[in-house]
Design a protein around this motif. Structure first.
Motif, PDB file in Angstrom:
ATOM      1  N   ALA A 212      31.619  38.635   5.657  1.00 56.50           N
ATOM      2  CA  ALA A 212      31.687  37.177   5.496  1.00 56.50           C
ATOM      3  C   ALA A 212      31.212  36.556   6.812  1.00 56.50           C
ATOM      4  O   ALA A 212      31.883  36.705   7.837  1.00 56.50           O
ATOM      5  CB  ALA A 212      33.113  36.748   5.172  1.00 56.50           C
ATOM      6  N   PRO A 213      30.062  35.891   6.814  1.00 57.94           N
ATOM      7  CA  PRO A 213      29.439  35.439   8.056  1.00 57.94           C
ATOM      8  C   PRO A 213      30.074  34.218   8.703  1.00 57.94           C
ATOM      9  O   PRO A 213      29.704  33.844   9.811  1.00 57.94           O
ATOM     10  CB  PRO A 213      28.011  35.123   7.633  1.00 57.94           C
ATOM     11  N   GLY A 214      31.026  33.600   8.041  1.00 52.21           N
ATOM     12  CA  GLY A 214      31.617  32.378   8.585  1.00 52.21           C
ATOM     13  C   GLY A 214      30.794  31.157   8.194  1.00 52.21           C
ATOM     14  O   GLY A 214      29.716  31.268   7.611  1.00 52.21           O
ATOM     15  N   PRO A 215      31.280  29.979   8.529  1.00 50.70           N
ATOM     16  CA  PRO A 215      30.565  28.743   8.173  1.00 50.70           C
ATOM     17  C   PRO A 215      29.377  28.527   9.112  1.00 50.70           C
ATOM     18  O   PRO A 215      29.542  28.240  10.286  1.00 50.70           O
ATOM     19  CB  PRO A 215      31.633  27.655   8.359  1.00 50.70           C
TER      20      PRO A 215
ATOM     21  N   HIS B 165      36.068  44.746   3.631  1.00 47.76           N
ATOM     22  CA  HIS B 165      35.706  43.342   3.849  1.00 47.76           C
ATOM     23  C   HIS B 165      35.957  43.020   5.319  1.00 47.76           C
ATOM     24  O   HIS B 165      37.044  43.259   5.837  1.00 47.76           O
ATOM     25  CB  HIS B 165      36.542  42.408   2.978  1.00 47.76           C
ATOM     26  N   VAL B 166      34.939  42.483   5.992  1.00 47.37           N
ATOM     27  CA  VAL B 166      35.065  42.078   7.388  1.00 47.37           C
ATOM     28  C   VAL B 166      34.614  40.628   7.489  1.00 47.37           C
ATOM     29  O   VAL B 166      33.529  40.279   7.042  1.00 47.37           O
ATOM     30  CB  VAL B 166      34.210  42.960   8.321  1.00 47.37           C
ATOM     31  N   ASP B 167      35.457  39.807   8.067  1.00 47.55           N
ATOM     32  CA  ASP B 167      35.154  38.390   8.260  1.00 47.55           C
ATOM     33  C   ASP B 167      34.702  38.176   9.699  1.00 47.55           C
ATOM     34  O   ASP B 167      35.180  38.860  10.613  1.00 47.55           O
ATOM     35  CB  ASP B 167      36.426  37.567   7.986  1.00 47.55           C
ATOM     36  N   PHE B 168      33.796  37.237   9.934  1.00 51.39           N
ATOM     37  CA  PHE B 168      33.328  36.930  11.281  1.00 51.39           C
ATOM     38  C   PHE B 168      34.497  36.709  12.237  1.00 51.39           C
ATOM     39  O   PHE B 168      34.450  37.121  13.393  1.00 51.39           O
ATOM     40  CB  PHE B 168      32.444  35.677  11.265  1.00 51.39           C
ATOM     41  N   PHE B 169      35.562  36.080  11.759  1.00 57.33           N
ATOM     42  CA  PHE B 169      36.689  35.732  12.609  1.00 57.33           C
ATOM     43  C   PHE B 169      37.707  36.852  12.801  1.00 57.33           C
ATOM     44  O   PHE B 169      38.682  36.677  13.512  1.00 57.33           O
ATOM     45  CB  PHE B 169      37.376  34.465  12.087  1.00 57.33           C
ATOM     46  N   ASP B 170      37.474  38.017  12.157  1.00 60.04           N
ATOM     47  CA  ASP B 170      38.390  39.158  12.341  1.00 60.04           C
ATOM     48  C   ASP B 170      38.276  39.690  13.764  1.00 60.04           C
ATOM     49  O   ASP B 170      37.262  39.679  14.378  1.00 60.04           O
ATOM     50  CB  ASP B 170      38.054  40.287  11.350  1.00 60.04           C
TER      51      ASP B 170
ATOM     52  N   ILE C  29      28.867  45.446  14.282  1.00 60.23           N
ATOM     53  CA  ILE C  29      29.763  46.164  13.363  1.00 60.23           C
ATOM     54  C   ILE C  29      29.034  47.350  12.742  1.00 60.23           C
ATOM     55  O   ILE C  29      29.559  48.459  12.669  1.00 60.23           O
ATOM     56  CB  ILE C  29      30.293  45.216  12.268  1.00 60.23           C
ATOM     57  N   LEU C  30      27.789  47.106  12.315  1.00 61.38           N
ATOM     58  CA  LEU C  30      27.002  48.175  11.694  1.00 61.38           C
ATOM     59  C   LEU C  30      26.676  49.287  12.695  1.00 61.38           C
ATOM     60  O   LEU C  30      26.735  50.467  12.363  1.00 61.38           O
ATOM     61  CB  LEU C  30      25.718  47.606  11.096  1.00 61.38           C
ATOM     62  N   GLU C  31      26.339  48.897  13.928  1.00 57.87           N
ATOM     63  CA  GLU C  31      25.995  49.892  14.938  1.00 57.87           C
ATOM     64  C   GLU C  31      27.192  50.751  15.343  1.00 57.87           C
ATOM     65  O   GLU C  31      27.049  51.958  15.554  1.00 57.87           O
ATOM     66  CB  GLU C  31      25.394  49.204  16.166  1.00 57.87           C
ATOM     67  N   LYS C  32      28.374  50.143  15.445  1.00 59.67           N
ATOM     68  CA  LYS C  32      29.580  50.916  15.782  1.00 59.67           C
ATOM     69  C   LYS C  32      29.938  51.875  14.653  1.00 59.67           C
ATOM     70  O   LYS C  32      30.512  52.931  14.888  1.00 59.67           O
ATOM     71  CB  LYS C  32      30.749  49.990  16.072  1.00 59.67           C
ATOM     72  N   ASP C  33      29.646  51.439  13.421  1.00 54.43           N
ATOM     73  CA  ASP C  33      29.843  52.275  12.234  1.00 54.43           C
ATOM     74  C   ASP C  33      31.261  52.827  12.125  1.00 54.43           C
ATOM     75  O   ASP C  33      31.468  53.983  11.769  1.00 54.43           O
ATOM     76  CB  ASP C  33      28.823  53.423  12.224  1.00 54.43           C
ATOM     77  N   ASN C  34      32.250  51.995  12.449  1.00 53.05           N
ATOM     78  CA  ASN C  34      33.638  52.462  12.332  1.00 53.05           C
ATOM     79  C   ASN C  34      34.402  51.716  11.239  1.00 53.05           C
ATOM     80  O   ASN C  34      35.610  51.672  11.262  1.00 53.05           O
ATOM     81  CB  ASN C  34      34.358  52.368  13.679  1.00 53.05           C
TER      82      ASN C  34
ATOM     83  N   LEU D  82      30.679  24.935  13.112  1.00 57.88           N
ATOM     84  CA  LEU D  82      29.673  25.711  12.386  1.00 57.88           C
ATOM     85  C   LEU D  82      29.025  26.708  13.339  1.00 57.88           C
ATOM     86  O   LEU D  82      28.711  26.384  14.485  1.00 57.88           O
ATOM     87  CB  LEU D  82      28.620  24.791  11.772  1.00 57.88           C
ATOM     88  N   LEU D  83      28.811  27.905  12.870  1.00 59.99           N
ATOM     89  CA  LEU D  83      28.273  28.981  13.698  1.00 59.99           C
ATOM     90  C   LEU D  83      26.756  29.011  13.657  1.00 59.99           C
ATOM     91  O   LEU D  83      26.142  28.762  12.620  1.00 59.99           O
ATOM     92  CB  LEU D  83      28.799  30.326  13.192  1.00 59.99           C
ATOM     93  N   ASP D  84      26.163  29.369  14.773  1.00 58.28           N
ATOM     94  CA  ASP D  84      24.732  29.633  14.819  1.00 58.28           C
ATOM     95  C   ASP D  84      24.484  30.925  14.035  1.00 58.28           C
ATOM     96  O   ASP D  84      25.219  31.911  14.200  1.00 58.28           O
ATOM     97  CB  ASP D  84      24.289  29.788  16.270  1.00 58.28           C
ATOM     98  N   CYS D  85      23.476  30.926  13.190  1.00 60.19           N
ATOM     99  CA  CYS D  85      23.179  32.093  12.348  1.00 60.19           C
ATOM    100  C   CYS D  85      22.951  33.354  13.181  1.00 60.19           C
ATOM    101  O   CYS D  85      23.357  34.449  12.795  1.00 60.19           O
ATOM    102  CB  CYS D  85      21.959  31.817  11.479  1.00 60.19           C
TER     103      CYS D  85
END
Length: 82
Positions: free
Chosen positions: A19-22, A77-82, A66-71, A53-56
């Motif tokens: 979830a990329p956030g607003p 489900h991972v939210d931007f604010f997690d 997150i993808l690079e750490k691969d953990n 609002l977040l910059d894309c």
């Protein structure tokens, strides 16, 4: 639920529900100028004014980290604010 099922049924596929956030993008511009519900429209206008609002690129960079750490667990489900 779709990503959880996909991760369970397709063990050879890694799945991340991000979830990329607003984000501050063209869709936000549309929401702020064309949404019929004045409360919703006002909410997003205020979010933009207050800098919520977040910059894309910021959100995309977080997702790439997150993808690079691969953990993450496949299907998680991972939210931007997690």
């Amino acid at each position: 639920m779709m990503f959880k099922v996909l991760a369970e049924e397709e063990k050879d596929v890694r799945v991340l529900n991000y979830a990329p956030g607003p984000m501050n993008n063209a869709m936000q511009d549309q929401v702020q100028s064309h949404t019929a519900d004045s409360e919703v429209r006002h909410h997003f206008i205020e979010m933009k004014k207050s800098g919520e609002l977040l910059d894309c690129h910021v959100s995309a960079k977080k997702m790439m980290g997150i993808l690079e750490k691969d953990n993450f667990k496949s299907g998680q489900h991972v939210d931007f604010f997690d």
